[in-house]
Design a protein around this motif. Structure first.
Motif, mmCIF file in Angstrom:
data_model
loop_
_atom_site.group_PDB
_atom_site.id
_atom_site.type_symbol
_atom_site.label_atom_id
_atom_site.label_comp_id
_atom_site.label_asym_id
_atom_site.label_seq_id
_atom_site.Cartn_x
_atom_site.Cartn_y
_atom_site.Cartn_z
ATOM 1 N N ARG A 1 6.484 7.559 -7.683
ATOM 2 C CA ARG A 1 5.300 6.992 -7.648
ATOM 3 C C ARG A 1 5.313 6.018 -6.333
ATOM 4 N N ARG A 2 4.220 5.706 -5.676
ATOM 5 C CA ARG A 2 4.058 4.825 -4.505
ATOM 6 C C ARG A 2 3.363 3.594 -5.061
ATOM 7 N N ASN A 3 3.590 2.394 -4.570
ATOM 8 C CA ASN A 3 2.865 1.140 -4.666
ATOM 9 C C ASN A 3 3.023 0.366 -3.549
ATOM 10 N N GLU A 4 2.544 -0.729 -3.247
ATOM 11 C CA GLU A 4 2.193 -1.456 -1.939
ATOM 12 C C GLU A 4 3.538 -1.976 -1.513
ATOM 13 N N ASP B 1 13.616 1.732 -8.672
ATOM 14 C CA ASP B 1 12.486 1.266 -7.770
ATOM 15 C C ASP B 1 13.202 0.852 -6.517
#
Length: 239
Positions: A95-98, A112
């Motif tokens: 998963r990608r987040n900012e 992470d």
């Protein structure tokens, strides 16, 4: 304080291969290897161990059918180069987040990548334990390890200890599904080794906090379950 956090331990069938993955990824130094264990020396006093688990069942993230149970938070100077390195070494994007990216190592353990501007290398912030009530579990481990609650933002995440001094983090998960150690169908995935001076005295104090003793497989360590069912070890020899 009952003991000192000594090692964060990941289970894997190919424990040597998993240790090699993290060593190549982070540059951490290997300090020990034997027939069922490899240790790496990370930053800020952290030690990360890799333990043979012949019947290891990888987690299936996200969800609680085959839960991760815990994960590592790694700090990196830049996200995209870090992700490329993970993938080149056999990891998987989840998963990608900012500000962070969730990936999995070759054994399936999620971890992470957290963007830390100005950092110069790969550093371990700490392990993050899944649980139904972070505040309650923080109190247990705070008493066990002698660490104060330093973060409670009311968003389902807490932390004991200071960044740079081996903190432990906790996050709430819906429908929490605990491990059933030593059942390989419901694996622990990750556990903590806590170094103590006297096993008998430490056991008595740990049980008083609400832990459950489950095994004494060797003369230098004993296995307990915390109040939400996660195994951890009290040890008299460093890992």
């Amino acid at each position: 304080m009952i003991g000192t956090l000594d090692v964060v331990v990941l289970d894997a069938a190919d424990y040597r291969g998993l240790a090699a993955f993290y060593r190549a990824l982070t540059g951490w130094e290997q300090t020990h290897a034997d027939e069922d264990w490899v240790s790496l020396k990370a930053n800020d006093g952290w030690k990360v161990g890799f333990q043979l688990a012949p019947d290891h069942v990888p987690p299936q993230w996200p969800g609680q059918r085959h839960p991760q149970q815990a994960h590592l938070d790694l700090r990196v100077p830049s996200l995209e180069p870090a992700l490329e390195r993970v993938l080149s070494l056999g990891g998987t994007l989840l998963r990608r987040n900012e500000r962070w990216i969730t990936v999995a190592d070759p054994a399936g353990h999620p971890f992470d990548l957290n963007w830390q501007p100005g950092s110069t290398g790969w550093t371990l912030l700490g392990p993050v334990l899944d649980c139904p009530d972070p505040w309650s579990l923080s109190r247990f481990y705070g008493a066990l390890l002698g660490k104060e609650l330093t973060q409670d933002n009311g968003d389902g995440c807490t932390m004991i200890g200071e960044a740079g001094d081996r903190p432990v983090l906790f996050q709430a998960v819906a429908g929490y599904n605990p491990p059933r150690w030593p059942d390989p169908a419901h694996p622990q995935q990750l556990h903590l080794d806590v170094l103590v001076d006297d096993l008998d005295a430490a056991e008595e104090a740990t049980l008083a906090l609400g832990a459950t003793k489950v095994a004494s497989p060797g003369g230098t360590f004993r296995v307990f379950l915390d109040p939400v069912g996660k195994p951890f070890c009290l040890c008299t020899e460093p890992g």
